[in-house]
Scaffold this active site. Structure first.
Site, PDB file in Angstrom:
ATOM      1  CB  SER A   1      -0.937  -0.051   1.209  1.00 40.65           C
ATOM      2  OG  SER A   1      -1.928   0.931   1.131  1.00 40.65           O
TER       3      SER A   1
ATOM      4  NE  ARG B   1      -8.832   1.861  11.264  1.00 42.35           N
ATOM      5  CZ  ARG B   1      -7.757   1.385  10.663  1.00 42.35           C
ATOM      6  NH1 ARG B   1      -7.169   2.071   9.695  1.00 42.35           N
ATOM      7  NH2 ARG B   1      -7.249   0.227  11.006  1.00 42.35           N
TER       8      ARG B   1
ATOM      9  CG  ASP C   1      -6.553  -3.599  -3.346  1.00 47.82           C
ATOM     10  OD1 ASP C   1      -7.336  -2.657  -3.100  1.00 47.82           O
ATOM     11  OD2 ASP C   1      -5.334  -3.544  -3.120  1.00 47.82           O
TER      12      ASP C   1
ATOM     13  CG  HIS D   1      -5.834  -2.023   0.252  1.00 50.21           C
ATOM     14  ND1 HIS D   1      -4.944  -2.014  -0.805  1.00 50.21           N
ATOM     15  CD2 HIS D   1      -5.275  -1.235   1.211  1.00 50.21           C
ATOM     16  CE1 HIS D   1      -3.902  -1.249  -0.490  1.00 50.21           C
ATOM     17  NE2 HIS D   1      -4.073  -0.775   0.722  1.00 50.21           N
ATOM     18  CG  ASP D   2      -7.485  -4.903   5.495  1.00 47.47           C
ATOM     19  OD1 ASP D   2      -6.720  -3.921   5.333  1.00 47.47           O
ATOM     20  OD2 ASP D   2      -8.306  -4.980   6.430  1.00 47.47           O
TER      21      ASP D   2
END
Lengths: 379, 379
Positions: free
Chosen positions: A150, A220, A315, A348-349
């Protein structure tokens, strides 16, 4: 096997660091950790760059915090993909962060008060320059590899452009050569939530003894949505209800609400609001092709490293298409590039999670680096 | 040709409306507009249902507000796809909205003060029941069609389930049979931004003479991102800079930031925070298959209407897959269904925009309804 107990270290730099935005940091400290042993000719060092909310604490645990496991502990350790029995791994907290290195909560030498919103907006390139000075101090002329996922991948890519001779290999995972309008839009929602929280006090909330928790929480929550895939969220939460039925109020109905609010609450207790602002700006600004009229091929012409890029099919924050763009620009420059597109459901994680194929790709890549060093008698 | 000058009307209902959540509205008013002429046997009426931030003002302009053009003026008017020379079109503002019908800013008869957050959480089904009472008053036993896009499409679908004999045709555009976890997550970010804005005052901000503008602004910004496609945003804004260079601060760098903040600011001046909360809840709760163990085929078994569904390829909020799910469930019930998947770049917002193929599909569908009525001698 985990690396076990680790300790952070601090390096102070008295010489000013000129920044891309025109300002300079008069002096600063970097907090970092190392794992494994630097070999005699200092050729086995690997720099691991962190993403938005991570730190220098890449692997292992602290003696007094046995549950505080490093963010890439599944990747880095003895016998792991990045094997600390072979490589000397460095994790460094970036400038402006809130985990030890000089940041907005520290005293501005010019005023004696916390920098707050006056902490300069630093860029990926500024971080890389600061990391290079740490490498100088550690006597590392050339890294075996610089690696990150990332925003960390952006730093690895920037290393390959800014210090082409100082890294043999560059590992860019789940990253992008620049943010899209949609990426920037989500970042700006997060920033506006923080900036308009009355507890932000123009960045000077330290003096007021408060924290813009509501803003950080919303920031967040929206960020977290972009880290997960739609499918993964459907799989994990779907439309599951917390209490079995609709509540007809504004409390918690759905498990996904409970999960996101919990993540937001937790984040707001430990993350610094000014850090969030400046790190999202570093993300937005990163665009090495910009000074080449948008031509990524030209931007990467100066690189000398060999590359591994990895992306994940679900992602949607930094999609495989963005990685392929980098691969194509590197290939156009006749760089040696390996590329893996992992069909993983976790969005994405995924770059932080265990996936056998992903871990194997990275493991075999580091094995090849090791073979290369060994063939040169430097392993 | 536009319908020209129109006027809203108000219908008061003294009989209480029982709500799905268990409460009841003691009495209420609905604001609505009509276009065209109801024919002698009242068979040419079309109900147009609105989405999140729209209203009864579907087409035309007001005499004193010549720039206030109805939200579907490109669709509804003389000679348009929904031709008001043939059909009698009704737009009705939903309960809980902030554009005229009874809502949180109106006096709660039990207290004499504005409902605020005490306004009951109403559902799509509650809206449909209220709309049905308006139809009763207007003497419309059966609509030629009920039509809506997005949340409006949910209302059309609910009509087909709740009052199967009261509509001949059901037009469901850019909609879904239920929200995904990701959809709910984005709604909850918006709600949390509003609920945690200190100016929200637990929903009682009217009494404080303030508006939770910051929360509404963030809510609208995050919502707006989901209405546009990634590609469309890239095309319209890309990484264009407002002032040609990075500002290294927290003002405006990118055009996309400027656009989103402007949309957020504008929205926060006219939309009611309590309305935003309750409408997003209505979206989250809609799930007609829920009482059938998630079986949409069973949920739609009672329908009698003929259907047109339309989706747009780049709509990632309510993707074509969701429309196909409804089409398949209707086909499984042997309903007559037409379905168009329009390859348009504009994301979810496409349902509000001009697109020749889209407008033609709807135009031809209404022409077939008209032919059907004519064949029965009812046109």
């Amino acid at each position: 096997m985990s690396i076990g107990i680790v300790s952070p270290q601090v390096m102070h730099f008295a010489e000013p660091l000129p920044l891309q935005g025109g300002a300079a940091l008069a002096d600063y400290s970097l907090t970092y950790e190392t794992y494994g042993t630097l070999n005699a000719d200092k050729s086995n060092a690997v720099l691991v760059c962190h993403a938005l909310n991570a730190s220098h604490h890449v692997a292992g645990v602290y003696a007094d915090e046995p549950d505080n496991v490093g963010w890439w502990d599944n990747m880095v350790g003895p016998g792991k993909s990045l094997d600390t029995d072979k490589f000397f791994v460095i994790g460094v907290n970036n400038l402006g962060s809130c985990f030890g290195s000089t940041g907005p909560m520290h005293a501005n030498p010019a005023t004696g008060k916390p920098y707050g919103a006056d902490f300069p907006v630093v860029t990926v390139e500024d971080w890389v320059n600061a990391q290079a000075r740490l490498a100088d101090r550690l006597g590392i002329a050339q890294f075996a590899a610089v690696m990150g996922g990332s925003l960390g991948g952006m730093q690895a890519l920037a290393w390959s452009i800014m210090y082409p001779e100082r890294l043999r290999h560059c590992l860019v995972i789940a990253s992008t050569p620049k943010l899209s309008a949609q990426n920037i839009a989500f970042n700006d929602v997060a920033r506006q939530a923080i900036l308009t929280d009355p507890q932000y006090h123009g960045g000077d909330f330290y003096a007021h003894g408060v924290v813009p928790k509501n803003g950080l929480r919303v920031a967040r929550m929206v960020g977290h949505i972009t880290y997960l895939s739609d499918d993964d969220m459907a799989e994990k939460f779907g439309r599951d209800l917390r209490s079995g039925d609709y509540q007809f109020g504004y409390g918690i109905d759905f498990e996904i609400e409970s999960y996101l609010r919990y993540q937001g609450d937790k984040f707001s207790t430990y993350f610094d609001a000014n850090t969030y602002l400046l790190i999202t700006k570093a993300l937005d600004y990163f665009d090495p092709a910009r000074e080449f009229g948008g031509d990524l091929v030209k931007a990467l012409a100066c690189t000398r490293a060999k590359f591994l890029l990895v992306s994940f099919t679900t992602d949607w924050r930094f999609s495989p298409e963005r990685s392929r763009e980098m691969v194509q620009a590197l290939v156009a420059n006749k760089r040696r590039v390996s590329y893996a597109e992992i069909d993983a459901p976790h969005g994405h994680d995924a770059f932080l999670l265990d996936d056998e194929r992903y871990m194997k790709v990275v493991r075999e890549y580091y094995a090849s680096i090791w073979t290369e060093l060994a063939q040169e008698g430097r392993a």
